[in-house]
Write a protein that holds these residues in place. Structure first.
Motif: not given
Length: 351
Positions: A206-213, A221-225, A254-259
């Motif tokens: 999961l990317r951080i942008e995939d998470i809506d707290l 959803r698919p991503n580059s990783a 986490s960091d700013r990009e990945w969970l």
């Protein structure tokens, strides 16, 4: 040069191609085909840019290892399984031109894996990996050849499988409480997986942008990783109960990009590494159960509440087999999914 093409091309075409006679032959064949198409009409000839044709064309290498590298780059999948299969096969049959492999090479590969004690399901996965690489090679190289791994039989296939176990409610609650109090980011995967029904790679990647707290949602959803297993795997799921608590704590680490940045290496999601770390704990404390057992457990928990089958499939991203009709429309809303996952979660929280 044909007489009717002399006005366009001159008396002859000479092009320095390559010192390698095999490569030169491939260049010459390609250029000849293009030119034949150009002057096939005796009345109107469309001139060909010979230099551009030569510069844009490069004869393809046929070595299995090289075509496999190209396939893996294009597919962007977990490279460990196909690389393991490829390494074993090459050690047995050699790294040769893809057109040279035979049915006997494929059978030797199967016999070797069986003698090493691999389960038939593992053997089948290895066969499928190599078959996919060879299918790609035959297509790219325009080879009219039967894949030696096609319809390859495995003696006793399926007879050595076992039914995967499931967690009890007591085990889930105990595991979730341990996860939240442990301080271990890896252990937080247990409630994240157990209360969403997701595959491990779907959460680890999961990317951080995939998470809506704010709305307590995750977007699978698919991503580059990492890609997703099936088209049905793309979905939005609510975070309820233990999953919400675990997500809040995981994001803090986490960091700013990945969970889970520790499992994103060189732009690839190393879900297998996360699985090994989590399963080491689960197997020890929960009688051999694994992370994937959490997914089976979620399906049973939804069944116990008499959740509709197509909603269960939507939650887990399973391929629907109930007929064409169930794929029509937009599916169940996020709020409908939230109701059912909330009911499942409540059964644990009330223990």
């Amino acid at each position: 040069m044909p007489k009717h093409a002399v006005r366009i091309y001159g008396d002859f075409i000479r092009q320095a191609l390559s010192k390698d006679p095999v490569e030169a032959e491939a260049y010459a064949e390609r250029l000849s085909n293009v030119l034949e198409g150009s002057w096939s009409s005796t009345t109107r000839i469309t001139p060909v840019d010979v230099v551009s044709v030569v510069e844009s064309f490069k004869p393809r290498s046929c070595l299995l290892s090289e075509i496999a590298e190209e396939y893996l780059v294009l597919r962007k999948i977990d490279q460990t399984p196909p690389r393991v299969a490829l390494s074993t096969f090459v050690s047995l049959a050699g790294d040769r031109e893809v057109s040279e492999y035979t049915r006997e090479d494929a059978k030797l590969f199967v016999r070797h894996l069986i003698l090493r004690g691999n389960k038939t399901t593992t053997v089948r996965r290895r066969i499928n990996s190599l078959s996919a690489i060879l299918n790609y090679a035959y297509s790219e190289l325009d080879l009219d050849k039967r894949n030696p791994f096609t319809r390859l039989m495995i003696q006793g296939e399926g007879e050595d499988t076992f039914k995967r176990g499931v967690f009890t409610r007591e085990q889930l609650k105990l595991g979730y409480d341990k996860s939240l109090s442990s301080g271990s980011t890896v252990k937080l995967l247990m409630p994240l997986l157990g209360e969403t029904g997701c595959r491990l790679a779907e959460i680890v990647g999961l990317r951080i942008e995939d998470i809506d707290l704010q709305e307590d949602l995750i977007h699978i959803r698919p991503n580059s990783a990492r890609r997703l297993k099936t088209p049905n795997s793309t979905r939005t799921l609510p975070l309820v109960g233990y999953a919400k608590l675990a997500m809040e704590r995981t994001i803090e680490r986490s960091d700013r990009e990945w969970l889970f940045p520790r499992y994103i290496k060189e732009g690839t999601c190393k879900a297998t590494h996360a699985s090994n770390a989590l399963n080491k704990w689960l197997k020890r404390d929960f009688e051999g159960l694994t992370a994937h057992c959490l997914r089976h457990t979620m399906r049973d928990r939804l069944r116990a509440l008499e959740c509709p089958n197509d909603l269960i499939d939507q939650i887990g991203g399973w391929r629907t087999v109930g007929g064409v009709g169930v794929t029509y429309g937009q599916g169940y809303s996020v709020e409908q999914v939230r109701v059912w996952l909330g009911a499942v979660s409540q059964a644990i929280c009330s223990e």
